[in-house]
Scaffold this active site. Structure first.
Site, PDB file in Angstrom:
ATOM      1  N   ARG A 268       0.657   8.588   7.554  1.00 30.17           N
ATOM      2  CA  ARG A 268       0.696   8.021   5.962  1.00 30.17           C
ATOM      3  C   ARG A 268      -0.336   8.669   5.228  1.00 30.17           C
ATOM      4  NH1 ARG A 268      -2.940   4.181   4.706  1.00 30.17           N
ATOM      5  NH2 ARG A 268      -3.073   3.054   6.853  1.00 30.17           N
ATOM      6  N   HIS A 272      -2.074   2.380   2.446  1.00 28.44           N
ATOM      7  CA  HIS A 272      -1.271   1.441   3.140  1.00 28.44           C
ATOM      8  C   HIS A 272      -0.410   0.763   1.842  1.00 28.44           C
ATOM      9  CE1 HIS A 272       0.459  -1.769   5.483  1.00 28.44           C
ATOM     10  NE2 HIS A 272       0.218  -2.698   4.778  1.00 28.44           N
ATOM     11  N   TYR A 281     -11.901   3.996   5.632  1.00 29.71           N
ATOM     12  CA  TYR A 281     -11.732   4.084   7.169  1.00 29.71           C
ATOM     13  C   TYR A 281     -11.217   5.262   7.539  1.00 29.71           C
ATOM     14  CZ  TYR A 281      -7.028   2.453   5.438  1.00 29.71           C
ATOM     15  OH  TYR A 281      -5.700   2.359   5.161  1.00 29.71           O
TER      16      TYR A 281
END
Length: 376
Positions: A268, A272, A281
């Site tokens: 990805r 998100h 992260y």
């Protein structure tokens, strides 16, 4: 990437290298041998258009025109490749990131934004496209897909030997959904009942901010093996391999041999959702590594090397992408706020006393504010 773990690349089916070189595969090469340059250009066009739409939708959310947006950036090959393997009679159960699959099923991408504008719960009729509404409850639709697939068998629409009649179901979800109980139950039911369903897992390596390494000790595909479902890991940034593996899996399911689990290992590239901040992260070096494995650039390199991506075709696709972006902006900005009472429409196919009572109460509740304002 640790060997044997959820991020391993050791056993991925690959037919197109990151540099765009076509390579063979003993089992799956035959399932891609039918692809002509025209069909490959169609896949490149679809991936390009979906990404252009994706970027436009992200911009609209940043401008306050959408409440939220869920990007598919980086996952186009897995979606377009598999979408092109579907027959018209097959039925798809998506999660909420399958814009590429929606495009291959004839859903108008602009209409998808009605959901993210907060105008509708669903912006298309599933039966018109054999493409179910987006599911926001993580993993729950895996059960719906399994039940639908079991229904196909009971209706005599599987293993008839008629390619125009035999059907299968595909359920798309991410690696995070495989940690949900609903998915585990769906896998068990599908296995026991030999349901003609393909579970297509897009392992984009993160369930929001949680790495796949904190979800599983082994490849995600092994969850299928645990209940006796044939499982395949494919390079999800390889559109040809994604197409070939899905084509094989659908033939397996339609012929009455039961379910298949496909793990498309991809990445990805975006957040998100637009409410997420992946810089908290994910390291930049990791993002750069996967940017170099871009699925559109990979197919583009292959077509260019073969002399099958002429300038006029590029210009045509560029014009289509520009037109799609303009139509997306114009349409979304032209949408007006709907009547609030419209939320009670179409809850049931027929009039329902409880729903009508709730509509009447909510109408009185709304009007009470206007009455209070008038008495001031």
């Amino acid at each position: 990437m640790a060997a044997g773990g959820p991020l391993s690349t050791d056993d991925l089916v690959q037919l197109l290298t990151p540099a765009g070189e076509r390579i063979g595969h003993q089992q799956f090469d035959a399932y891609a041998s039918h692809l002509t340059p025209e069909e490959l250009r169609a896949m490149w066009r679809d991936m390009t258009l979906v990404r252009a739409f994706d970027k436009e939708a992200t911009s609209l959310q940043r401008q306050g025109e959408l409440g939220l947006w869920v990007q598919s950036w980086g996952q186009e090959a897995a979606q377009i490749g598999s979408g092109h393997a579907l027959n018209s009679q097959d039925f798809v159960f998506p999660s909420y990131r399958e814009h590429g699959v929606a495009h291959t099923r004839g859903v108008d991408l602009v209409e998808v934004l009605r959901i993210f504008r907060g105008l509708q719960h669903g912006a298309w009729t599933p039966a018109d496209h054999n493409f179910h509404l987006y599911t926001l409850v993580i993993g729950s639709h895996a059960l719906h897909a399994t039940g639908y697939a079991m229904g196909l068998t009971k209706d005599g629409l599987v293993a008839t030997g008629d390619p125009a009649k035999d059907a299968a179901v595909v359920a798309y979800f991410g690696d995070g959904a495989t940690s949900q109980g609903d998915v585990a139950e769906a896998l068990t039911f599908a296995s026991v009942y030999d349901a003609p369903v393909v579970f297509f897992v897009q392992n984009n390596q993160y369930a929001i901010s949680e790495s796949a390494t904190r979800q599983s000790r082994v490849p995600i595909a092994d969850r299928g093996k645990g209940v006796g479902i044939p499982s395949v890991r494919v390079d999800g940034n390889d559109v040809i391999a994604s197409h070939a593996v899905t084509r094989w899996a659908l033939e397996h399911a339609r012929s009455g041999q039961g379910p298949v689990l496909i793990e498309a290992f991809t990445y990805r590239m975006g957040a998100h959702t637009t409410s997420d901040d992946p810089t908290r992260y994910r390291p930049k070096a990791e993002e750069q590594l996967w940017a170099e494995r871009d699925p559109i650039a990979r197919l583009e390199a292959h077509l260019e090397a073969a002399g099958e991506l002429p300038d006029e075709f590029r210009a045509e696709v560029e014009a289509q992408a520009k037109a799609l972006g303009e139509r997306t902006r114009t349409t979304v900005r032209g949408w007006t706020k709907p009547d609030t009472l419209g939320m009670f429409d179409h809850v049931y196919a027929e009039p329902h006393a409880s729903v009508e009572a709730e509509r009447a109460w909510f109408d009185r509740y709304q009007r009470s504010f206007a009455d209070q304002e008038a008495t001031r």
